[in-house]
Design an enzyme around this catalytic site. Structure first.
Site, PDB file in Angstrom:
ATOM      1  N   CYS A  61       0.894  -1.108   0.091  1.00 20.09           N
ATOM      2  CA  CYS A  61       0.181  -0.077   0.037  1.00 20.09           C
ATOM      3  C   CYS A  61       0.985   1.174   0.057  1.00 20.09           C
ATOM      4  O   CYS A  61       1.880   1.314   0.593  1.00 20.09           O
ATOM      5  CB  CYS A  61      -0.754   0.117   1.106  1.00 20.09           C
ATOM      6  N   GLN A  62       0.377   2.243  -0.880  1.00 26.82           N
ATOM      7  CA  GLN A  62       1.113   3.524  -0.685  1.00 26.82           C
ATOM      8  C   GLN A  62       1.173   4.215   0.529  1.00 26.82           C
ATOM      9  O   GLN A  62       2.195   4.714   0.846  1.00 26.82           O
ATOM     10  CB  GLN A  62       0.472   4.482  -1.640  1.00 26.82           C
TER      11      GLN A  62
END
Length: 138
Positions: free
Chosen positions: A51-52
């Site tokens: 995930c960013q």
């Protein structure tokens, strides 16, 4: 209320907001309502990889039901994981594993996310199912 019923309820709530920005504000509000996750619970093994933003997911069993706790350092990501927690929290592992999580596509939210954030939604759903699978034998 079944998982499908909870998903339909979310879709109906989001339909009240014709503008995608209003929908995001609503989702961010859901994230703010998540129970707080203790700082000491935000460990590497609870981090959703890929995930960013940083997203932590914890799961445990209460009786025959899976309970989830989640947090993120991003308000929009926290709102998105809150959608999944609302749908899957308190369900039996086999119900979670068989749940169709494509309802998120029907929200229209993905279309306004950067590709990396949109991919994170799939990672969140996958991790929640993975945790349910791990708990299904306990």
């Amino acid at each position: 209320m079944s998982i499908a019923d909870k998903q339909q309820e979310i879709l109906e709530e989001l339909s009240f907001f014709p503008d995608w920005q209003e929908r995001y504000e609503y989702v961010i509000g859901l994230g703010r309502k998540l129970p707080p996750m203790a700082e000491e619970a935000k460990t590497e093994d609870r981090l959703i990889k890929g995930c960013q933003s940083q997203v932590w997911l914890d799961a445990h069993k209460e009786g025959d039901k899976v309970r989830y706790l989640a947090d993120s350092d991003s308000v929009i990501t926290k709102g998105m994981i809150a959608l999944f927690v609302r749908v899957l929290d308190g369900e039996a592992p086999d119900e979670i594993l068989s749940a169709d999580m494509s309802f998120i596509d029907k929200t229209g939210l993905k279309e306004h996310l950067a590709p990396t954030r949109a991919n994170a939604l799939n990672l969140m759903a996958t991790q929640m199912k993975q945790r349910a699978l791990e708990l299904s034998g306990s």
